[in-house]
Design a protein around this motif. Structure first.
Motif, PDB file in Angstrom:
ATOM      1  N   GLY A 152       3.760   8.605   6.339  1.00  0.00           N
ATOM      2  CA  GLY A 152       4.355   8.461   6.139  1.00  0.00           C
ATOM      3  C   GLY A 152       3.885   7.077   5.327  1.00  0.00           C
ATOM      4  N   THR A 153       2.547   6.868   4.769  1.00  0.00           N
ATOM      5  CA  THR A 153       2.268   5.582   4.026  1.00  0.00           C
ATOM      6  C   THR A 153       1.573   5.444   2.848  1.00  0.00           C
ATOM      7  OG1 THR A 153       2.935   4.227   5.855  1.00  0.00           O
ATOM      8  CG2 THR A 153       1.131   3.357   4.195  1.00  0.00           C
ATOM      9  N   ILE A 154       1.112   5.153   2.046  1.00  0.00           N
ATOM     10  CA  ILE A 154       0.800   5.743   0.677  1.00  0.00           C
ATOM     11  C   ILE A 154       0.809   4.558   0.009  1.00  0.00           C
ATOM     12  CG2 ILE A 154       1.551   8.279   0.294  1.00  0.00           C
ATOM     13  CD1 ILE A 154       2.793   7.396  -1.537  1.00  0.00           C
ATOM     14  N   ALA A 155      -0.535   4.890  -0.845  1.00  0.00           N
ATOM     15  CA  ALA A 155      -0.924   3.196  -1.280  1.00  0.00           C
ATOM     16  C   ALA A 155      -1.580   3.432  -3.016  1.00  0.00           C
ATOM     17  CB  ALA A 155      -1.604   2.625  -0.524  1.00  0.00           C
ATOM     18  N   VAL A 156      -1.914   2.814  -3.564  1.00  0.00           N
ATOM     19  CA  VAL A 156      -1.784   2.248  -4.823  1.00  0.00           C
ATOM     20  C   VAL A 156      -2.776   1.375  -5.045  1.00  0.00           C
ATOM     21  CG1 VAL A 156       0.543   1.513  -5.522  1.00  0.00           C
ATOM     22  CG2 VAL A 156      -1.013   2.352  -7.472  1.00  0.00           C
ATOM     23  N   VAL A 157      -4.443   1.671  -5.550  1.00  0.00           N
ATOM     24  CA  VAL A 157      -4.427   0.154  -6.299  1.00  0.00           C
ATOM     25  C   VAL A 157      -4.450  -0.527  -7.362  1.00  0.00           C
ATOM     26  CG1 VAL A 157      -7.331  -0.452  -6.007  1.00  0.00           C
ATOM     27  CG2 VAL A 157      -6.362   0.235  -4.181  1.00  0.00           C
ATOM     28  N   GLY A 158      -4.010  -0.538  -8.345  1.00  0.00           N
ATOM     29  CA  GLY A 158      -3.667  -0.909  -9.427  1.00  0.00           C
ATOM     30  C   GLY A 158      -5.136  -2.708 -10.091  1.00  0.00           C
ATOM     31  N   GLY A 159      -4.897  -1.965 -11.381  1.00  0.00           N
ATOM     32  CA  GLY A 159      -6.252  -3.192 -11.993  1.00  0.00           C
ATOM     33  C   GLY A 159      -4.924  -4.889 -12.082  1.00  0.00           C
ATOM     34  N   VAL A 183       9.130   6.668   2.912  1.00  0.00           N
ATOM     35  CA  VAL A 183       7.638   6.469   2.516  1.00  0.00           C
ATOM     36  C   VAL A 183       7.370   5.215   2.505  1.00  0.00           C
ATOM     37  CG1 VAL A 183       7.588   7.501   0.094  1.00  0.00           C
ATOM     38  CG2 VAL A 183       5.851   7.807   1.962  1.00  0.00           C
ATOM     39  N   ALA A 184       6.746   4.644   2.353  1.00  0.00           N
ATOM     40  CA  ALA A 184       6.884   3.548   2.451  1.00  0.00           C
ATOM     41  C   ALA A 184       4.651   3.295   1.311  1.00  0.00           C
ATOM     42  CB  ALA A 184       5.716   2.296   4.275  1.00  0.00           C
ATOM     43  N   VAL A 185       4.962   2.663   0.409  1.00  0.00           N
ATOM     44  CA  VAL A 185       4.705   2.401  -0.827  1.00  0.00           C
ATOM     45  C   VAL A 185       3.585   1.166  -1.046  1.00  0.00           C
ATOM     46  CG1 VAL A 185       3.835   2.995  -2.986  1.00  0.00           C
ATOM     47  CG2 VAL A 185       5.534   4.367  -1.567  1.00  0.00           C
ATOM     48  N   LYS A 186       2.627   1.318  -0.799  1.00  0.00           N
ATOM     49  CA  LYS A 186       1.853  -0.261  -1.104  1.00  0.00           C
ATOM     50  C   LYS A 186       1.200  -0.032  -1.824  1.00  0.00           C
ATOM     51  CE  LYS A 186       1.241  -0.255   4.482  1.00  0.00           C
ATOM     52  NZ  LYS A 186       2.139  -1.820   4.507  1.00  0.00           N
ATOM     53  N   SER A 187       1.141  -1.433  -2.841  1.00  0.00           N
ATOM     54  CA  SER A 187       0.661  -1.295  -4.027  1.00  0.00           C
ATOM     55  C   SER A 187      -0.042  -2.905  -3.640  1.00  0.00           C
ATOM     56  CB  SER A 187       1.346  -1.319  -5.118  1.00  0.00           C
ATOM     57  OG  SER A 187       2.681  -2.678  -4.958  1.00  0.00           O
ATOM     58  N   VAL A 188      -1.319  -2.541  -4.470  1.00  0.00           N
ATOM     59  CA  VAL A 188      -1.905  -4.039  -5.046  1.00  0.00           C
ATOM     60  C   VAL A 188      -2.077  -4.553  -6.399  1.00  0.00           C
ATOM     61  CG1 VAL A 188      -4.423  -3.380  -4.589  1.00  0.00           C
ATOM     62  CG2 VAL A 188      -4.278  -5.432  -4.590  1.00  0.00           C
ATOM     63  N   TYR A 189      -2.802  -4.946  -7.594  1.00  0.00           N
ATOM     64  CA  TYR A 189      -2.918  -5.380  -8.401  1.00  0.00           C
ATOM     65  C   TYR A 189      -4.429  -6.768  -8.037  1.00  0.00           C
ATOM     66  CZ  TYR A 189       1.533  -3.896 -10.722  1.00  0.00           C
ATOM     67  OH  TYR A 189       2.287  -3.846 -11.035  1.00  0.00           O
ATOM     68  N   ILE A 190      -5.676  -6.016  -9.149  1.00  0.00           N
ATOM     69  CA  ILE A 190      -6.286  -6.684  -8.782  1.00  0.00           C
ATOM     70  C   ILE A 190      -6.687  -7.150  -9.785  1.00  0.00           C
ATOM     71  CG2 ILE A 190      -9.222  -7.039  -8.586  1.00  0.00           C
ATOM     72  CD1 ILE A 190      -8.178  -4.986  -5.737  1.00  0.00           C
ATOM     73  N   ASP A 191      -7.236  -8.979 -10.225  1.00  0.00           N
ATOM     74  CA  ASP A 191      -7.557  -9.136 -11.448  1.00  0.00           C
ATOM     75  C   ASP A 191      -8.796  -8.925 -11.972  1.00  0.00           C
ATOM     76  OD1 ASP A 191      -9.157  -9.893  -9.621  1.00  0.00           O
ATOM     77  OD2 ASP A 191      -8.533 -12.118  -9.745  1.00  0.00           O
ATOM     78  N   THR A 192      -9.382  -7.804 -12.124  1.00  0.00           N
ATOM     79  CA  THR A 192     -10.122  -7.314 -13.021  1.00  0.00           C
ATOM     80  C   THR A 192     -10.042  -5.392 -13.159  1.00  0.00           C
ATOM     81  OG1 THR A 192     -12.626  -6.793 -13.294  1.00  0.00           O
ATOM     82  CG2 THR A 192     -11.853  -8.032 -11.605  1.00  0.00           C
ATOM     83  N   SER A 205      -8.599  -1.710   3.452  1.00  0.00           N
ATOM     84  CA  SER A 205      -7.170  -2.310   3.538  1.00  0.00           C
ATOM     85  C   SER A 205      -6.071  -1.222   3.474  1.00  0.00           C
ATOM     86  CB  SER A 205      -6.954  -3.390   2.915  1.00  0.00           C
ATOM     87  OG  SER A 205      -5.302  -4.232   3.674  1.00  0.00           O
ATOM     88  N   PHE A 206      -5.840  -0.851   2.847  1.00  0.00           N
ATOM     89  CA  PHE A 206      -4.665   0.472   3.011  1.00  0.00           C
ATOM     90  C   PHE A 206      -4.369   0.906   4.631  1.00  0.00           C
ATOM     91  CE2 PHE A 206      -3.888  -0.849  -1.907  1.00  0.00           C
ATOM     92  CZ  PHE A 206      -2.818  -1.877  -1.844  1.00  0.00           C
ATOM     93  N   MET A 207      -5.477   1.704   4.067  1.00  0.00           N
ATOM     94  CA  MET A 207      -5.961   2.857   5.327  1.00  0.00           C
ATOM     95  C   MET A 207      -6.067   2.266   7.043  1.00  0.00           C
ATOM     96  SD  MET A 207      -9.160   4.547   3.795  1.00  0.00           S
ATOM     97  CE  MET A 207      -8.803   6.521   5.051  1.00  0.00           C
ATOM     98  N   SER A 208      -6.412   0.762   6.931  1.00  0.00           N
ATOM     99  CA  SER A 208      -6.184   0.253   8.410  1.00  0.00           C
ATOM    100  C   SER A 208      -4.038  -0.152   8.110  1.00  0.00           C
ATOM    101  CB  SER A 208      -7.047  -0.711   8.329  1.00  0.00           C
ATOM    102  OG  SER A 208      -6.081  -1.683   7.975  1.00  0.00           O
TER     103      SER A 208
ATOM    104  N   GLY B 373      -0.737  -5.655  -0.212  1.00  0.00           N
ATOM    105  CA  GLY B 373       0.072  -4.697   0.358  1.00  0.00           C
ATOM    106  C   GLY B 373       0.904  -4.929   0.780  1.00  0.00           C
ATOM    107  N   PHE B 374       1.357  -6.440   1.142  1.00  0.00           N
ATOM    108  CA  PHE B 374       2.571  -6.241   1.912  1.00  0.00           C
ATOM    109  C   PHE B 374       3.909  -7.052   0.548  1.00  0.00           C
ATOM    110  CE2 PHE B 374       0.153  -6.382   5.445  1.00  0.00           C
ATOM    111  CZ  PHE B 374       0.790  -5.767   5.845  1.00  0.00           C
ATOM    112  N   ASP B 375       5.136  -6.878   1.684  1.00  0.00           N
ATOM    113  CA  ASP B 375       5.696  -7.921  -0.333  1.00  0.00           C
ATOM    114  C   ASP B 375       6.229  -8.734  -0.317  1.00  0.00           C
ATOM    115  OD1 ASP B 375       6.758  -5.403  -1.884  1.00  0.00           O
ATOM    116  OD2 ASP B 375       8.191  -5.112   0.075  1.00  0.00           O
TER     117      ASP B 375
END
Lengths: 336, 414, 367
Positions: A152-159, A183-192, A205-208, B373-375
């Motif tokens: 029930g948790t999915i994620a996206v690794v953004g640039g 569904v929980a959607v986690k996202s991150v933007y990485i600066d490059t 990290s998202f998997m944990s 990953g958190f808000d």
């Protein structure tokens, strides 16, 4: 200074210069020219995909092409101008940042055709805007991810946080919620776009946190993320190209059975088709929207994961694709 | 003026201001009665399994307590005039900041804290190795700001060789050799030609960007297109040890280069402070003239140390292209070589000190990956800025006490 | 190795010849190696270098473009050089440029002032922004001993992230599909010298003035003397009664001022807005400029023009031969290597080693 040494060197240089010059072939006139955004033609981002389209055009259409790699944003206008002066029939600018430069050039050189990737051409008479519904590609990726998640948790690794990436990320969230509202959607933007290591750590990290489907939407940073996640056993979704072929080395890389699809945005196709239109005399101005409706964006094949995806999920994905095509499904994604 | 602002007063003041800022943060963004849960799973537990323990912390109260401790310690620091404890206090301040931000970010939620600790160690690997490379160089009196370029070059060559042989281990060796090769440019320029050492380092940094970019275009991409495959160095779980909760994921579930880093920190420390070679190295870094009269060949020794340092930097480079991912991208080291220098200075040119400096930076990095990953209300740019801000604060707080080798940067002419 | 006795200063063209000889030979040698690389990859050297040459100085407009490219490098080179003279290594030019251009664009686009005065105020705002961003690491160095090499690198990251945020959120031009600030007011623009087509703007002239001013400051003023003394020997400067920490802060502020002007000139003279995300790398190249100039403020001008020529010619080089820009980077690195290690060049060309004054840049990490 010993003059003889200098003389020897000069002769050596001249010889070196003359050698290949003898065999130089006459180049075809430039049909299509490409200006990259700040970066290189092989940097693994839209620059590279646009260049692939250019190369394909050169090979398949038998035309002359040229390109310039932009070194600084101040050079956009200058580089476009250089290609115009090389008498390229169409000049293609890669990247939404070049909007102003293209606008200026289109007024200055009304006889040259222009195209710009990822930006709108608005009403300019000699410009075609190659715009993509990344949100639709992200939407499908999100729907697929939500269908495949067990946790029930999915994620996206953004640039980098730029519009094309934001549209992927927001589309992904919307698509996922359309399948499972909770569904929980986690996202991150990485600066490059070029930090696979940190992309990989973000995925772990998202998997944990329980995510079991990871979407990588950030050039090589995202690729690093899905590579690591797939090796660790999560399902992953690639971006832009079929990453089964690229990142997962056509199935040769570990975890290749875990990539369930890729959200495709075929910049290379768009560039190629635009050049082909010029060659065929069918160039039109205005925006060319690449969306689900015309196959400009879509999902890549399931490849090795085909067996793992239930038939009803596949059917559902077909339905979503159909809905996006005929407009009965909208992603609802807007920026700002 | 300068008399009033003693080190412990400045540091103490920074601590108090930080504490106030944390209180403000809590007031702004933590709802009443909120709980942040830190989860400690079993060593090989899956996210959905029951954890070893969940530690529920009342978010606001915990941060109030931490902030209170900071203030109390600051008062004690200033009253007791304990300038010697300033660096430790600074480390404490940063740790409190990291924990508080984490707790705020995961408010009414829970996070796997062990996962973050493991990430800290992994992300600290290239920084620590880079810092060790710097230490070996600088302890012998040679400034080395070429670590960034050395790592980049080694990452590139290592990956090419690995592609060619289809074997990452051979690639790893190639990376080490490549690092030791390119760093010799620095050695020859600075030791033989007596070029300014900062400049010869800069030369390598600029050269590496051009050369690796060129190699990527003309060698790597054709090889990849031609179907050359390979895989990253595999993960080894150390039997038994890896199944200890917390410590297992932190130290015993890694890939080879991370283990090598963990081994090399004590190893270099022993070599530097417990062996004749280490004594000689430190001698030529502190007082080359005296070392020379004792019969030590200063420049030969420096060549040797720079060479070894290149190998270690090469190992750090291999982390990028062969361990953390299996690929090479333009400028993929992303400035880690410079962070390594900061870690080296933070650690006062000692291996364990450098490790702790690297861990501080990587903790901040792991934090920013975790909390995005958190808000979390902060714009991503500011979260991404954290590691750099922390490095500056750390340097400002500690370096006054750090003492570089006396002869560093000076060419020796017998 | 024996140290040759210092040669007495000679006057006239001989000195200039001596100063110029090494850089010219260094450039020549680097280009030769570049040619070998081009040949090795099977590309056409004539087309490549012909393009590089024509693109850089092949026409009046090409020359104007080269000078445009050179402008930020002159400021940047001066910024690094001023630091060098005080024994400080300012790697933070990149960040100072970012802050400078941000400040300039904020004043240029969001403040209303009479035309002309607007440009002056915006330019000064940019310069001061850079100066402040440089002064902080200077202050940290002077008061806490935090080494400027590290802090300025960190300040680069911080500046780039902050400006990224400022451009994308508070100062975003919402009417544009690109992520950039609004265009600055017309009255805030630094005027073009020969029309917009040639792109050459008065910022270039300001850069020339800045170089002359820097030479004057270093040579004729008390602060210049203090900078040089601190650079040569901080202990001596201290015992001579100079306020070394103050000199360090001032040097870094002055250095940042130059970098800020680079950013301001770029924004007010050329781009007229500030775009998000990518960095142009002017800061790192500026180190090379200062080296090429052998720490002579006036030498920065030809060095920056050379660098601008390489960068400007690269486009046509690529068009003519399809060679990657990476080659230019390699040539640039080799040029620095040969200039820095002038003895290599001297050995290749058997030039008698005239012990140059040498550039004292670093004294390690210490003080």
């Amino acid at each position: 200074m010993r003059k003889s040494t200098l003389a020897t060197l000069v002769i050596m240089v001249l010889a070196a210069i003359m050698l290949p010059a003898c065999g130089a072939k006459t180049a075809l006139p430039c049909k299509a020219g490409l200006v990259t955004d700040v970066g290189k033609v092989n940097d693994g981002t839209f620059n590279q995909y646009a260049y692939m389209g250019l190369q394909k055009a050169e090979k398949d259409l038998g035309i002359g092409t040229k390109y310039i790699e932009t070194q600084a944003q101040a050079d956009y206008g200058k580089n476009i101008q250089s290609l115009v002066e090389q008498k390229c029939e169409i000049v293609i600018a890669v990247g939404f940042m070049m909007g102003d430069a293209i606008k200026e050039a289109s007024g200055k050189y009304p006889d040259t055709k222009f195209a710009i990737v990822d930006n709108s051409a608005s009403t300019l008479a000699n410009v075609r805007g190659l715009v993509f519904s990344e949100d639709q590609a992200g939407y499908m990726a999100g729907a697929l991810a939500a269908s495949m998640t067990k946790s029930g948790t999915i994620a996206v690794v953004g640039g980098m946080e730029i519009p094309p990436v934001q549209k992927y990320v927001k589309g992904y969230e919307a698509g996922a919620k359309s399948i499972k509202a909770d569904v929980a959607v986690k996202s991150v933007y990485i600066d490059t776009f070029t930090d696979r290591a940190r992309g990989a750590e973000a995925a772990k990290s998202f998997m944990s946190e329980g995510a079991d489907v990871i979407f990588g939407a950030g050039g090589q940073t995202g690729s690093g993320g899905i590579q690591a996640a797939a090796e660790a056993g999560a399902y992953v979704i690639g971006v832009d190209q079929d990453e089964f072929v690229t990142t997962f080395q056509n199935g040769g890389a570990p975890g290749a059975d875990k990539i369930i699809s890729s959200a495709m945005k075929r910049v290379d196709q768009a560039v190629f088709l635009t050049i082909k239109d010029v060659v065929d005399g069918k160039f039109t101005n205005g925006d060319m929207l690449y969306s689900a409706a015309n196959g400009g964006i879509g999902l890549a094949p399931y490849n090795k994961a085909d067996g793992a995806i239930p038939a009803e999920v596949k059917t559902k994905m077909e339905e979503i694709l159909k809905g996006l095509k005929d407009g009965s499904i909208t992603t609802g994604v807007t920026l700002n | 003026m300068q008399h009033f602002f003693t080190r412990e007063r400045i540091i103490g003041l920074i601590g108090i201001i930080t504490a106030l800022a944390l209180l403000w943060l809590v007031q702004q963004s933590v709802p009443n009665g909120a709980i942040s849960t830190l989860r400690i799973p079993y060593a090989n537990g899956k996210p959905q399994d029951a954890p070893l323990i969940d530690i529920p912390l009342p978010t606001a109260l915990t941060i109030y307590v931490l902030a209170g401790l900071l203030v109390a310690a600051a008062v004690w620091l200033i009253w007791g005039k304990r300038a010697d404890l300033a660096p430790a206090y600074m480390g404490g301040v940063i740790a409190v900041v990291i924990v508080s931000i984490l707790l705020t970010a995961i408010v009414n939620n829970r996070t796997d804290i062990v996962d973050m600790l493991g990430r800290m160690v992994r992300l600290a690997t290239p920084i620590t190795l880079g810092a060790l490379a710097g230490i070996l160089c600088e302890r012998s009196g040679v400034v080395n700001i070429a670590i960034e370029g050395t790592m980049l070059f080694a990452a590139c060559i290592g990956f090419i060789v690995s592609l060619a042989f289809g074997n990452s281990w051979i690639g790893l060796i190639a990376a080490i050799l490549a690092g030791s090769a390119i760093v010799m440019i620095h050695a020859v320029l600075s030791l033989y030609y007596k070029t300014d050492q900062i400049i010869s380092g800069t030369v390598i940094n600029i050269l590496a960007v051009g050369v690796t970019g060129y190699l990527r275009t003309s060698v790597i991409l054709p090889m990849e297109a031609g179907g050359n495959h390979g895989a990253a160095l595999p993960q080894f779980d150390i039997p038994l040890l890896s199944s200890i909760p917390v410590l297992g994921p932190m130290f015993f579930q890694h890939r080879p280069i991370t283990y090598l880093m963990l081994i090399m920190v004590p190893l270099v420390s022993i070599m530097l402070f417990r062996t004749p070679w280490g004594l000689r190295t430190r001698a030529i870094g502190e007082h080359p003239r005296a070392a020379d009269t004792m019969g030590i060949n200063v420049n030969r020794m420096r060549y040797f140390n720079v060479w070894i340092s290149g190998m270690i930097a090469g190992l750090a480079g291999a982390w990028f292209s062969l361990e953390a991912s299996y690929n090479f991208d333009d400028v993929m080291t992303n400035g880690r070589g410079f962070i390594a220098l900061a870690a080296m200075i933070f650690g006062n040119w000692t291996p364990f000190g450098a490790l702790s400096g690297a861990l501080l930076f990587s903790a901040a990095d792991a934090l920013q990956i975790k909390i995005q990953g958190f808000d979390f209300a902060l714009p991503s740019q500011f979260v991404q800025m954290l590691p750099y801000v922390i490095t500056v604060v750390v340097l400002a707080g500690v370096i006054g006490r750090a003492r570089p080798p006396a002869a560093v940067g000076k060419p020796y002419e017998p | 190795m024996s140290t040759p006795p210092p040669t007495p200063p000679t006057s006239g063209w001989r000195t200039w010849g001596g100063i110029l000889l090494i850089p010219i030979l260094a450039i020549f040698t680097a280009l030769v190696i570049g040619a070998i690389i081009i040949v090795a990859t099977g590309a056409d050297v004539v087309a490549a270098y012909g393009g590089l040459f024509m693109g850089a100085i092949g026409s009046p407009r090409a020359i104007a473009y080269t000078l445009v490219e050179a402008t930020p490098y002159i400021f940047g080179g001066l910024a690094v050089l001023i630091g060098f003279r005080a024994g400080l290594f300012n790697i933070g030019v990149e960040g100072q440029i970012a802050v400078g251009s941000m400040c300039a664009v904020i004043v240029g686009a969001f403040v209303h002032l009479p035309p002309g005065l607007h440009a002056v105020v915006a330019f000064i705002a940019g310069a001061l922004g850079g100066a402040l961003w440089g002064a902080i690491p200077g202050w940290l160095r002077a008061r806490t001993g935090a080494h400027e090499v590290i802090t300025t690198i960190m300040f680069n990251y911080i500046a780039i992230r902050s400006t990224d945020y400022l451009i994308k959120v508070p100062f975003l031009d919402k009417a544009s599909s690109s992520q950039r600030t609004p265009f600055i007011a017309e009255g805030a623009q630094i005027p073009f010298l020969f029309g917009a087509d040639n792109r050459l703007h008065a910022g270039f002239l300001i850069a020339l003035v800045a170089a002359i001013a820097t030479a004057w400051i270093l040579k004729r003023t008390i602060i210049g003397f203090e900078i040089k003394t601190t650079g040569a020997n901080p202990d001596a400067a201290h015992y001579a009664g100079m306020n070394v920490p103050r000199t360090i802060i001032l040097t870094m502020a002055l250095s940042g001022l130059m970098a800020g002007m680079a950013g301001a000139a770029q924004v007010l003279g050329l781009e007229h807005n500030l775009k998000a995300s990518f960095s142009a790398g002017y800061g790192f190249d500026s180190i090379a400029i200062a080296l090429l100039a052998a720490s002579n403020p006036l030498g920065v001008i030809p060095a920056a023009i050379f660098w601008g020529a390489l960068r400007n010619g690269a486009g046509l080089m690529q068009l003519n031969s399809g060679i990657s820009i990476n080659l230019i980077n390699i040539v640039q690195a080799l040029v620095i290597a040969f200039v820095a290690a002038d003895q290599i060049v001297r050995q290749i060309y058997r030039i008698r080693s005239a012990r140059s004054a040498g550039i004292t840049l670093s004294r390690g990490w210490g003080r």
